[in-house]
Design an enzyme around this catalytic site. Structure first.
Site, mmCIF file in Angstrom:
data_model
loop_
_atom_site.group_PDB
_atom_site.id
_atom_site.type_symbol
_atom_site.label_atom_id
_atom_site.label_comp_id
_atom_site.label_asym_id
_atom_site.label_seq_id
_atom_site.Cartn_x
_atom_site.Cartn_y
_atom_site.Cartn_z
ATOM 1 N N ASN A 2 1.034 33.029 -0.074
ATOM 2 C CA ASN A 2 1.497 31.809 -0.739
ATOM 3 C C ASN A 2 2.984 31.549 -0.524
ATOM 4 O O ASN A 2 3.430 30.402 -0.569
ATOM 5 C CB ASN A 2 1.140 31.827 -2.226
ATOM 6 C CG ASN A 2 -0.310 31.405 -2.429
ATOM 7 O OD1 ASN A 2 -0.887 30.726 -1.583
ATOM 8 N ND2 ASN A 2 -0.906 31.829 -3.523
ATOM 9 N N SER B 152 -2.795 34.582 -8.110
ATOM 10 C CA SER B 152 -2.146 34.181 -6.855
ATOM 11 C C SER B 152 -0.661 33.951 -7.060
ATOM 12 O O SER B 152 0.081 33.843 -6.094
ATOM 13 C CB SER B 152 -2.802 32.908 -6.312
ATOM 14 O OG SER B 152 -2.821 31.919 -7.315
ATOM 15 N N GLU C 53 -4.793 40.713 -0.153
ATOM 16 C CA GLU C 53 -3.434 41.215 -0.363
ATOM 17 C C GLU C 53 -3.514 42.265 -1.470
ATOM 18 O O GLU C 53 -4.028 41.978 -2.556
ATOM 19 C CB GLU C 53 -2.497 40.086 -0.802
ATOM 20 C CG GLU C 53 -2.218 39.078 0.295
ATOM 21 C CD GLU C 53 -1.275 37.964 -0.167
ATOM 22 O OE1 GLU C 53 -0.225 37.780 0.463
ATOM 23 O OE2 GLU C 53 -1.604 37.265 -1.155
ATOM 24 N N HIS D 156 -5.486 40.227 -4.269
ATOM 25 C CA HIS D 156 -5.545 38.771 -4.117
ATOM 26 C C HIS D 156 -6.473 38.401 -2.966
ATOM 27 O O HIS D 156 -6.171 38.669 -1.797
ATOM 28 C CB HIS D 156 -4.123 38.223 -3.887
ATOM 29 C CG HIS D 156 -4.078 36.732 -3.836
ATOM 30 N ND1 HIS D 156 -3.204 36.027 -3.045
ATOM 31 C CD2 HIS D 156 -4.836 35.791 -4.463
ATOM 32 C CE1 HIS D 156 -3.409 34.739 -3.203
ATOM 33 N NE2 HIS D 156 -4.396 34.569 -4.055
#
Ligand code: CAA
Length: 293
Positions: free
Chosen positions: A190, A119, A152, A140
């Site tokens: 994130n 991540s 992702e 991800h």
């Protein structure tokens, strides 16, 4: 290239979820853990999830059996030798990931595509442990993997465009909505989520609102499924602290800096739901009680 067999390294929270969705999507799936009892624990968790889907009528008993039949647990990396795709979901430590991929590079065929579920680490840096950075991407996933609809798909400057397109297509075959992201620390989610979560802790530190009021504000005012402090407990405070530090290191921006309270909670081992205590006390998991600091 037709993808038939998928290898998943790691059968923890993320790895077991990834293995489950791969098998459910029809791929022969082999999932590896370090010892037989950890393999067993991960597979038991998947079986429990599948049984819940049968109870709810989402799956038939026969479909559950087929999915389970496509899943094989192992402790041997050699079992990945005929995998078309290998997805890594081990601990977020760069040396461990590089060491793993260097081993896989010598075990797997030259056409196999490698993916990391990291991540926050840099995909480029992980991929250079192999001789195939052009066949390397980030995939991800989000917790809980069987439920969250996003993946992702991350490309580095070295990823071959055809490999990248194939992995975007693979993400869709897993029943997820793939989004394309560059190998920029934190990718898309994130980059946006971490400053938001950290800001909710700063709001608490500054006395803007109580734990419950901060959570209810975002749940009821913005329609989020969980408030930010509940989500922090769900993701894990240690995990968030670790990601924030990597992002701060990379961008040197205040928005990624860990608030002092987060650091102290991690030092105290109050890592959220899995630790029984974070912003809430989970002594009764069905009725979490906001902590008083
Ligand atoms: N595994 C499998 N299924 C699960 C599950 C799990 N761990 N937890 C919940 N579910 C299923 C339930 O069975 C239920 O299914 P049905 O709708 O088919 O009945 C569904 O999910 C909803 O669950 P609940 O009704 O029990 O509870 P809920 O409505 O509050 O949903 C939630 C739970 C899906 C977790 C929801 O609260 C949510 O979406 N929260 C936000 C999660 C999130 O943001 N995740 C991303 C974190 S960031 C990350 O993972 C990446 C990173 O790098 C940090």
């Amino acid at each position: 290239m037709a993808i038939r067999k998928v290898g998943v390294v790691g059968c923890g929270l993320m790895g077991s979820g990834i293995a489950q969705v791969c098998a459910a999507a029809g791929f022969a799936t082999v999932v590896r853990e370090v010892s037989p009892d950890v393999v067993e624990k991960g597979l038991k968790g998947i079986e429990k999830n599948l049984a819940r889907l049968v109870e709810k009528g989402t799956l038939t008993e026969a479909q559950k059996g087929e999915i389970r039949g496509r899943l094989k647990g192992t402790t041997a990396l050699e079992d990945f030798k005929d995998c078309d795709v290998v997805i890594e979901a081990i601990t977020e430590q760069l040396p461990a990931k590089r060491e793993l991929f260097a081993k896989l590079d010598s075990i797997c065929g030259p056409a196999a595509i490698f993916a990391s579920n990291t991540s926050s680490l840099t995909i480029t840096e992980i991929s250079t442990a192999t001789k195939r950075p052009e066949r390397f991407v980030g995939l991800h996933f989000f917790n809980p993997v069987p439920v969250m609809k996003l993946v992702e798909v991350v490309r580095t400057i070295a990823t071959e465009p055809a490999v990248y397109d194939e992995m975007v297509d693979f993400g869709a075959k897993l029943g997820k909505t793939p989004v394309r992201a560059h190998d920029s620390t934190g990718f898309i989610v994130n980059r946006l989520l971490v400053p938001y979560l950290l800001d909710s802790i700063r709001a608490l530190e500054e006395g803007v609102g109580s734990i419950e009021d901060i959570d209810n504000s975002m749940k009821l005012g913005c329609g989020h499924p969980m408030g930010p402090l509940t989500l922090l407990d769900f993701v894990g405070l240690d995990t968030t602290y670790y990601i924030a530090n990597i992002m701060f290191e990379e961008f040197r921006e205040k928005r990624f800096a860990s608030p002092p309270l987060l650091k102290r909670m991690v030092l105290a081992g109050w890592n959220g739901r899995k630790a029984g205590r974070g912003f809430y006390d989970y002594s009764d998991p069905a009725k979490p009680k906001a902590m008083k600091f």
